[in-house]
Design an enzyme around this catalytic site. Structure first.
Site, PDB file in Angstrom:
ATOM      1  N   THR A 187       0.875  -1.180   0.000  1.00  0.00           N
ATOM      2  CA  THR A 187       0.000   0.000   0.000  1.00  0.00           C
ATOM      3  C   THR A 187       0.904   1.220   0.000  1.00  0.00           C
ATOM      4  O   THR A 187       1.988   1.186   0.578  1.00  0.00           O
ATOM      5  CB  THR A 187      -0.867  -0.013   1.276  1.00  0.00           C
ATOM      6  N   ARG A 215     -14.846  -5.921  -0.623  1.00  0.00           N
ATOM      7  CA  ARG A 215     -14.266  -5.484   0.656  1.00  0.00           C
ATOM      8  C   ARG A 215     -13.614  -4.102   0.493  1.00  0.00           C
ATOM      9  O   ARG A 215     -12.820  -3.874  -0.402  1.00  0.00           O
ATOM     10  CB  ARG A 215     -13.226  -6.500   1.119  1.00  0.00           C
ATOM     11  N   MET A 216     -13.963  -3.178   1.370  1.00  0.00           N
ATOM     12  CA  MET A 216     -13.313  -1.871   1.382  1.00  0.00           C
ATOM     13  C   MET A 216     -12.370  -1.846   2.576  1.00  0.00           C
ATOM     14  O   MET A 216     -12.752  -2.277   3.663  1.00  0.00           O
ATOM     15  CB  MET A 216     -14.370  -0.773   1.536  1.00  0.00           C
ATOM     16  N   GLY A 217     -11.159  -1.348   2.378  1.00  0.00           N
ATOM     17  CA  GLY A 217     -10.219  -1.235   3.495  1.00  0.00           C
ATOM     18  C   GLY A 217     -10.252   0.145   4.118  1.00  0.00           C
ATOM     19  O   GLY A 217     -11.187   0.921   3.896  1.00  0.00           O
ATOM     20  N   ASP A 218      -9.211   0.454   4.864  1.00  0.00           N
ATOM     21  CA  ASP A 218      -9.134   1.743   5.555  1.00  0.00           C
ATOM     22  C   ASP A 218      -8.694   2.885   4.630  1.00  0.00           C
ATOM     23  O   ASP A 218      -8.984   4.051   4.906  1.00  0.00           O
ATOM     24  CB  ASP A 218      -8.092   1.644   6.677  1.00  0.00           C
ATOM     25  N   GLY A 239      -1.381  -0.993   6.666  1.00  0.00           N
ATOM     26  CA  GLY A 239      -1.428  -2.165   7.544  1.00  0.00           C
ATOM     27  C   GLY A 239      -2.772  -2.841   7.518  1.00  0.00           C
ATOM     28  O   GLY A 239      -3.500  -2.774   6.516  1.00  0.00           O
ATOM     29  N   GLY A 241      -6.122  -3.274   7.545  1.00  0.00           N
ATOM     30  CA  GLY A 241      -7.159  -2.273   7.303  1.00  0.00           C
ATOM     31  C   GLY A 241      -8.318  -2.334   8.278  1.00  0.00           C
ATOM     32  O   GLY A 241      -8.819  -1.290   8.723  1.00  0.00           O
TER      33      GLY A 241
HETATM   34  N1  LIG Z   1      -1.156  -3.221   3.231  1.00  0.00           N
HETATM   35  C1  LIG Z   1      -2.094  -2.382   3.523  1.00  0.00           C
HETATM   36  O1  LIG Z   1      -1.787  -1.302   3.988  1.00  0.00           O
HETATM   37  C2  LIG Z   1      -3.513  -2.799   3.282  1.00  0.00           C
HETATM   38  C3  LIG Z   1      -4.548  -1.731   3.454  1.00  0.00           C
HETATM   39  N2  LIG Z   1      -4.400  -0.975   4.672  1.00  0.00           N
HETATM   40  C4  LIG Z   1      -5.896  -2.381   3.455  1.00  0.00           C
HETATM   41  O2  LIG Z   1      -6.238  -3.010   4.425  1.00  0.00           O
HETATM   42  O3  LIG Z   1      -6.584  -2.294   2.466  1.00  0.00           O
END
Ligand SMILES: NC(=O)C[C@H](N)C(=O)O
Length: 326
Positions: A187, A215-218, A239, A241
């Site tokens: 990311t 799926r939506m992440g952070d 990280g 999410g």
């Molecule tokens: N590696 C990542 O940062 C993944 C991202 N934060 C997510 O969960 O979509």
């Protein structure tokens, strides 16, 4: 307002970095990628561009680089599709834009900026975000051009992917898909301070490997994937999410700065809370309107780079601080 010395910080994602352990070429590609992005963003600031221009340019450079999990080279869903999230925020006005689950735009961060500047909304999702891209003249691409051999290999290496049909997968693994604890580094994000004292952040991701479709992440969530406010500073996170969303990590870190913590203290305290409260793993980059930098991660590694002088600093693992000339 007194003129500020511009600062640009980027990250290329927190994770275990298993792929680069013992592989000098892979490590070099990650280091070169973050250094190049820092240079691109800093060039914008040097030319007199805004912090928004700088974070957008830095993140676009990382989206275009297939080494990272954003844009070209994004992680894939369980069904083998690209679904990307991105966001951007202006610390002067608190204007923000984000896109969720887009699959056919090469630079989701550029689209997020268009959402911020050309609509009254903050977020657009999926096909409707793509339709908006076409409407404002941002070209769309065939989603297959964003898929790389590496992202396919990464998906097929997942034990849960061995279930050939999604239905079988859900039956066999109720409630369990990929998590960011797997090697999902890549990311990308940037924070910047321009000579007018304005801060901004941008974050972009393909999410996590073998995630559930939809799926939506952070990363597109303002306050989780990033935050920017000229009154205290700006943050871009990476990280796990789900953990980052539960703790609103980016806003949490800026809150700690409002309470008087330095950038480094705030990021470390925010990440301890993430670990202690929800067992999350991740990292963040932080910048104050005074130009103080904070970089920390509770994962095994996080690639990062910053420029605030004639030198670029960069590293991946704990304790590293390499330098080279801008
Ligand atoms: N590696 C990542 O940062 C993944 C991202 N934060 C997510 O969960 O979509």
């Amino acid at each position: 307002m007194t003129e500020r010395r511009p600062v640009l910080v980027v990250h290329g994602g927190a994770g275990t970095h298993a792929a680069i352990a013992g592989c000098p070429e892979a490590r070099k590609a990650v280091e070169e990628g973050v250094v190049q992005a820092a240079r691109r963003g800093y060039d914008e600031l040097r030319k007199g561009g805004s912090s928004l221009d700088a974070v957008e340019a830095a993140v676009m450079s990382l989206e275009d680089n297939a080494t990272f999990n954003a844009g070209h080279g994004s992680c894939l869903t369980l069904e083998g599709a690209v679904e990307m999230d991105a966001s951007i925020m202006d610390g002067h006005s608190l204007d923000a834009g984000s896109v969720v689950c887009v699959s056919n735009v090469a630079n989701p961060v550029h689209l997020a900026r268009a959402v911020m500047e050309q609509t009254k909304h903050v977020s657009l999702i999926s096909d409707r975000a793509s339709a908006f891209a076409e409407h404002v003249g941002i070209g769309t691409v065939n989603p297959s051009t964003l898929i790389t051999e590496k992202s396919l290999r990464r998906l097929h290496s997942q034990p849960q992917f061995q279930a050939s049909r999604l239905d079988d997968f859900y039956k066999q693994n109720p409630g369990s898909t990929g998590t960011a604890k797997d090697d999902n580094h890549g990311t990308v994000g940037a924070v910047a301070l321009d000579s007018h004292g304005n801060v901004a952040y941008a974050t972009s991701t393909g999410g996590i490997n073998a995630k559930m479709p939809g799926r939506m992440g952070d990363s597109p969530i303002i306050g989780s994937g990033g935050y920017a406010d000229n009154r205290c500073g700006c943050v871009s996170t990476t990280g796990d999410g789900e953990a980052l969303m539960k703790t609103c990590l980016a806003r949490q870190i800026t809150f700690l700065m409002e309470q008087g913590r330095s950038a480094q203290q705030a990021v470390e305290e925010g990440l301890s809370y993430l670990q202690d409260r929800v067992g999350g793993s991740g990292g963040a980059i932080v910048l104050t309107p005074q130009g103080d930098i904070g970089i920390s991660f509770v994962s095994k590694g996080m690639s990062w780079a910053y420029v605030n002088s004639p030198q670029i600093h960069y590293g991946i693992y704990h304790g590293e601080d390499n330098t080279e000339a801008v």
